[in-house]
Write a protein that holds these residues in place. Structure first.
Motif, short mmCIF file in Angstrom:
data_model
loop_
_atom_site.label_atom_id
_atom_site.label_comp_id
_atom_site.label_asym_id
_atom_site.label_seq_id
_atom_site.Cartn_x
_atom_site.Cartn_y
_atom_site.Cartn_z
N ASN A 3 17.06 5.80 19.32
CA ASN A 3 15.95 5.17 20.04
C ASN A 3 15.28 6.15 21.00
OD1 ASN A 3 16.08 2.75 18.74
ND2 ASN A 3 17.07 1.65 20.42
N GLN A 4 16.08 7.02 21.62
CA GLN A 4 15.50 7.98 22.56
C GLN A 4 14.59 8.97 21.84
OE1 GLN A 4 15.82 7.89 26.02
NE2 GLN A 4 14.13 9.30 25.83
N ALA A 5 14.99 9.41 20.67
CA ALA A 5 14.15 10.33 19.89
C ALA A 5 12.85 9.66 19.47
CB ALA A 5 14.91 10.82 18.67
N VAL A 6 12.94 8.40 19.08
CA VAL A 6 11.74 7.65 18.70
C VAL A 6 10.84 7.46 19.93
CG1 VAL A 6 10.89 5.43 17.83
CG2 VAL A 6 12.89 6.50 16.79
N ALA A 7 11.43 7.11 21.06
CA ALA A 7 10.66 6.94 22.30
C ALA A 7 9.96 8.23 22.68
CB ALA A 7 11.58 6.48 23.42
N ASN A 8 10.64 9.36 22.50
CA ASN A 8 10.05 10.67 22.81
C ASN A 8 8.84 10.95 21.92
OD1 ASN A 8 12.04 11.01 24.71
ND2 ASN A 8 13.19 12.52 23.54
N ARG A 9 8.93 10.58 20.65
CA ARG A 9 7.80 10.81 19.73
C ARG A 9 6.58 9.98 20.13
NH1 ARG A 9 9.80 11.66 13.54
NH2 ARG A 9 10.95 13.57 13.95
N GLU A 30 -0.85 3.18 34.84
CA GLU A 30 -0.84 1.90 34.12
C GLU A 30 0.52 1.62 33.49
OE1 GLU A 30 -5.57 2.10 32.86
OE2 GLU A 30 -4.03 2.54 31.37
N LEU A 31 1.12 2.65 32.91
CA LEU A 31 2.42 2.47 32.28
C LEU A 31 3.51 2.16 33.31
CD1 LEU A 31 2.43 5.21 29.50
CD2 LEU A 31 2.09 2.76 29.25
N GLN A 32 3.36 2.68 34.52
CA GLN A 32 4.33 2.37 35.57
C GLN A 32 4.24 0.89 35.96
OE1 GLN A 32 6.73 4.56 36.08
NE2 GLN A 32 5.52 5.77 34.66
N MET A 93 10.10 5.13 26.52
CA MET A 93 8.85 5.82 26.22
C MET A 93 8.06 6.06 27.51
SD MET A 93 5.39 4.64 24.29
CE MET A 93 4.90 3.88 25.81
N ILE A 94 8.00 5.06 28.37
CA ILE A 94 7.27 5.20 29.63
C ILE A 94 7.89 6.29 30.50
CG2 ILE A 94 6.72 4.02 31.79
CD1 ILE A 94 6.33 1.45 30.12
#
Length: 182
Positions: A3-9, A30-32, A93-94
């Motif tokens: 999941n971390q690798a996907v979030a990084n992408r 906005e993401l925060q 991701m954020i």
């Protein structure tokens, strides 16, 4: 793929898009806000992660929730995560996007632990002084009051810690006395 690798992408892709459009700082802010909503409202994540809720209802919910408060770029990123059933990586991701944005802007966050609350002027002085030490253009200071320190400051910037607290000085003195080097 983790999941971390996907979030990084996803974060990398959104970062590149925001940088091209020149709205990097805006998207980060906005993401925060989105992250804060997700973390303070457990029902939000439960609804978006529920398998029996249709993707259309999830999309409508996200649009109703954020359409007025975030840009089209940020909203489209959220909708993409809903469409791809990847809403579980939203916070990761954020966080990655924030790290990329701060790196691009040469900004760092500093957590300052003090025995008493710092004034805005003191925060500004610390930000200016330690930005140079950290090699950053700007330092965002967050103050946390820790009465265990007795006095002085303890500053954390990334993985570096500057400990000028009275408690740390007393502990160093104690170690020196026990070791007989003083």
């Amino acid at each position: 793929m983790s999941n971390q690798a996907v979030a990084n992408r996803y974060a990398d892709a959104l970062f590149q898009l925001a940088q091209e459009k020149g709205i990097l700082e805006q998207v980060n802010e906005e993401l925060q806000v989105v992250k804060q909503v997700v973390q303070t409202t457990p029902a939000f994540s439960q609804f978006l992660g529920h398998p029996k809720v249709t993707t259309e209802k999830k999309r409508a919910f996200v649009q109703e929730s954020f359409q007025q408060s975030i840009s089209e770029t940020s909203l489209n990123a959220l909708l993409l995560l809903v469409d791809r059933k990847r809403i579980d990586i939203l916070v990761a991701m954020i966080d990655k996007f924030k790290a990329l944005a701060y790196e691009a802007q040469n900004v760092a966050e500093a957590t300052v632990y003090s025995a008493q609350p710092l004034s805005e002027e003191e925060k500004a002085q610390l930000a200016e002084l330690f930005a140079k030490k950290a090699g950053k253009a700007k330092l965002l200071v967050k103050n946390i009051v820790n009465s265990d320190l007795l006095g002085g400051l303890k500053i954390r910037i990334g993985d570096r810690i500057y400990d000028g607290s009275v408690k740390a000085q007393l502990e160093r003195l104690e170690r020196q006395l026990i070791a007989g080097t003083r």
